[in-house]
Design an enzyme around this catalytic site. Structure first.
Site, PDB file in Angstrom:
ATOM      1  N   SER A  26       1.099  -1.071   0.223  1.00 29.63           N
ATOM      2  CA  SER A  26       0.611  -0.112  -0.244  1.00 29.63           C
ATOM      3  C   SER A  26       1.033   1.296   0.047  1.00 29.63           C
ATOM      4  CB  SER A  26      -1.046  -0.308   1.548  1.00 29.63           C
ATOM      5  OG  SER A  26      -0.039   0.418   2.375  1.00 29.63           O
ATOM      6  N   GLY A 119      -3.932  13.088  15.067  1.00 34.33           N
ATOM      7  CA  GLY A 119      -3.854  14.731  14.244  1.00 34.33           C
ATOM      8  C   GLY A 119      -2.919  15.171  15.446  1.00 34.33           C
ATOM      9  N   ASP A 120      -2.577  16.908  14.563  1.00 29.89           N
ATOM     10  CA  ASP A 120      -1.591  17.711  15.288  1.00 29.89           C
ATOM     11  C   ASP A 120      -2.229  18.500  15.525  1.00 29.89           C
ATOM     12  OD1 ASP A 120       0.460  16.153  15.884  1.00 29.89           O
ATOM     13  OD2 ASP A 120       1.564  16.455  13.635  1.00 29.89           O
ATOM     14  N   ALA A 132      -7.173   8.546  19.543  1.00 33.37           N
ATOM     15  CA  ALA A 132      -7.408   8.024  17.962  1.00 33.37           C
ATOM     16  C   ALA A 132      -8.563   7.105  18.413  1.00 33.37           C
ATOM     17  CB  ALA A 132      -5.761   7.425  17.811  1.00 33.37           C
ATOM     18  N   LYS A 172      -7.100   1.219  21.281  1.00 35.87           N
ATOM     19  CA  LYS A 172      -7.456   1.623  19.853  1.00 35.87           C
ATOM     20  C   LYS A 172      -8.052   0.025  18.848  1.00 35.87           C
ATOM     21  CE  LYS A 172      -3.845   3.581  18.511  1.00 35.87           C
ATOM     22  NZ  LYS A 172      -2.573   5.070  18.055  1.00 35.87           N
ATOM     23  N   GLN A 183       5.132   3.875  12.024  1.00 35.29           N
ATOM     24  CA  GLN A 183       5.848   4.900  12.000  1.00 35.29           C
ATOM     25  C   GLN A 183       7.039   4.466  11.032  1.00 35.29           C
ATOM     26  OE1 GLN A 183       6.722   7.831  10.722  1.00 35.29           O
ATOM     27  NE2 GLN A 183       6.373   8.904  12.410  1.00 35.29           N
ATOM     28  N   GLN A 219      16.520  15.327   4.190  1.00 37.09           N
ATOM     29  CA  GLN A 219      15.161  15.494   4.279  1.00 37.09           C
ATOM     30  C   GLN A 219      14.190  14.049   4.919  1.00 37.09           C
ATOM     31  OE1 GLN A 219      12.458  14.171   1.373  1.00 37.09           O
ATOM     32  NE2 GLN A 219      11.045  15.729   1.201  1.00 37.09           N
ATOM     33  N   HIS A 273       3.652  -0.919   3.739  1.00 40.35           N
ATOM     34  CA  HIS A 273       3.085   0.693   3.313  1.00 40.35           C
ATOM     35  C   HIS A 273       4.053   1.267   3.287  1.00 40.35           C
ATOM     36  CE1 HIS A 273       0.008   3.794   3.593  1.00 40.35           C
ATOM     37  NE2 HIS A 273       0.358   4.223   4.124  1.00 40.35           N
TER      38      HIS A 273
END
Length: 296
Positions: A26, A119-120, A132, A172, A183, A219, A273
């Site tokens: 994915s 989310g942030d 979450a 969750k 992550q 980056q 992923h």
């Protein structure tokens, strides 16, 4: 376009000839914000759809005004590619009425898979009242969404410790999440340790490793600092004096990602992923090879 010639392809291919089980893939993208980024986004979507991935995920803008734009992008990708699309949905900057409206729009549009995240916050002083796990529970009451959640092999930057991070992940899952996507990481040992800890704590859903192929090391280094991800010293060393986005950089990034995938595959992992950063070149090269060898 970044291509391997036949000789290089065969050299790389001999490392993964033993991948006999089907590998599920994915890809993650972020919404484009201008014409140039739109072209790059759609070029990547059209290239990677050829690999017949399980799904595309689309990240979510923090600004509430982006909601309709995200819905348009998600539905368009789904219609154009006929591939399942899993939009990210964050709850920290929405109230329940807004979340219900967004979820119902997705469901009505045929979008049945959501990546549910806290989310942030846009306001660092704002008290968090919804997490979450709350969003997962809320979504499951609206419709029987297929829900993915985030997991952190190296512990979430805001978590008190490893134990508390696992408790939140389990909550969750207990609220109805169907799988977790991690992550990105660069140590397969950390992922495997994390997977073992998940099992020991009663987390039995599939834990899908997030793979971030390195093209621009500077980056990636910035991303790693923000997300509590450890980059091994040997990776720093190997990218010394390597020009970003060069063929050399991509070849090194390819080798690192492929070695990680091979190592994880031999430990029973068959789903991956890929964080594309809206660039298909390296992810396509890796997954083209995986799809060829895993179906022989």
């Amino acid at each position: 376009m970044f291509f391997f010639n036949k000789y290089k392809y065969e050299l790389l291919n001999h490392h993964i000839l033993n991948l006999t089980k089907k590998i599920n893939i994915s890809f993650e993208f972020f919404p484009p914000k201008n014409i140039d980024m739109q072209n790059k986004f759609w070029d990547s979507i059209n290239q990677l759809k050829k690999l017949n991935p399980n799904f595309f995920s689309i990240t979510y803008g923090a600004n509430n005004s982006d909601c309709n734009q995200i819905l348009d992008i998600v539905t368009q990708v789904n219609q154009v590619t006929n591939i399942e699309v899993a939009p990210h949905l964050t709850c920290i900057n929405h109230n329940l009425i807004e979340l219900e409206e967004i979820a119902k729009k997705y469901w009505s549009a045929g979008i049945k898979h959501i990546v549910a995240l806290r989310g942030d916050t846009l306001n660092i002083s704002k008290k968090v009242i919804m997490y979450a796990s709350d969003l997962v529970k809320f979504l499951k009451k609206i419709a029987n969404f297929n829900i993915s959640v985030a997991a952190y092999p190296e512990v979430h930057p805001e978590a008190i410790n490893e134990k508390s991070d696992l408790i939140y992940l389990k909550k969750k899952i207990d609220e109805g999440a169907n799988q977790a996507i991690t992550q990105f990481f660069f140590s397969t040992d950390k992922f495997l340790y994390f997977r073992d800890k998940c099992i020991a704590n009663g987390i039995t859903v599939e834990i899908i490793p997030g793979i971030l192929p390195i093209v621009n090391f500077n980056q990636i280094h910035r991303f790693a600092k923000m997300t509590n991800v450890h980059i091994p010293k040997w990776i720093y060393k190997i990218f010394e004096n390597v020009e970003k986005n060069s063929i050399t950089s991509m070849m090194i990034g390819y080798k690192i990602a492929m070695d990680m995938i091979q190592s994880l595959y031999y430990e029973g992992v068959t789903s991956f992923h890929f964080y594309t950063l809206n660039c298909s070149k390296l992810s396509y090269a890796i997954c083209r090879l995986l799809s060829n060898t895993s179906n022989e």
